[in-house]
Design an enzyme around this catalytic site. Structure first.
Site, PDB file in Angstrom:
ATOM      1  N   CYS A   1      43.460 -39.633  29.729  1.00 23.53           N
ATOM      2  CA  CYS A   1      42.096 -39.136  29.917  1.00 23.53           C
ATOM      3  C   CYS A   1      41.985 -37.684  29.450  1.00 23.53           C
ATOM      4  CB  CYS A   1      41.682 -39.270  31.376  1.00 23.53           C
ATOM      5  SG  CYS A   1      41.650 -41.004  31.905  1.00 23.53           S
ATOM      6  N   THR A   2      43.018 -36.911  29.676  1.00 24.75           N
ATOM      7  CA  THR A   2      43.034 -35.527  29.213  1.00 24.75           C
ATOM      8  C   THR A   2      43.048 -35.487  27.692  1.00 24.75           C
ATOM      9  OG1 THR A   2      44.140 -34.795  31.234  1.00 24.75           O
ATOM     10  CG2 THR A   2      44.303 -33.345  29.307  1.00 24.75           C
TER      11      THR A   2
END
Length: 149
Positions: A44-45
């Site tokens: 997600c980062t």
């Protein structure tokens, strides 16, 4: 799950700053809505930072970006601040928006089955019509998937 040709479902959410974001206020804009499982996890980062790094190119094409997960407002704020994300990150703890888009599904990981958010991006045109669904998100190169459509 929404598919190309479907209309943007009506929704209201709270962003990382505690502000209300309403789908009605997005009318007339090209919109990228990306759903991700959990803030500050590696995939997600990578996805959020790729979109951040290519934000200028996305803006130049007229896109407005919205990230949505079931994280809390505080988690979204921490995620947004830590990585300098220039777009709204919506906290959908009750999964109302997630449900409307159909991304809450059965997932399998390491032999275990569970319900969770399937990483998916929806692109809408100015009329609120879905023109693209990206369900095989390349987290480290996601902006090019959107821009090349």
């Amino acid at each position: 799950m929404l598919k190309p040709g479907d209309k943007l479902p009506p929704f209201t959410g709270i962003n990382q700053d505690g502000d209300t974001i309403d789908s009605k206020s997005l009318a007339g804009k090209k919109l990228v809505v990306f759903f991700y499982p959990k803030a500050s996890t590696p995939g997600c980062t990578a996805e959020a930072c790729n979109l951040r790094d290519n934000y200028g190119a996305l803006l130049a094409q007229g896109f407005l970006l919205l990230g949505i997960s079931a994280d809390s407002v505080k988690s979204q704020k921490n995620f947004s601040t830590k990585y300098g994300l220039p777009f709204d990150m919506i906290a959908d703890e009750n999964r109302d928006i997630i449900g409307k888009f159909g991304v809450w599904q059965l997932k399998k990981f390491m032999g275990r089955e569970f319900m969770g958010i399937v990483r998916t991006t929806f692109v809408f045109d100015e009329t609120g019509t879905c023109v693209q669904v990206i369900d095989k998100v390349k987290t480290k190169d996601h902006a090019s998937q959107i821009l090349e459509a």
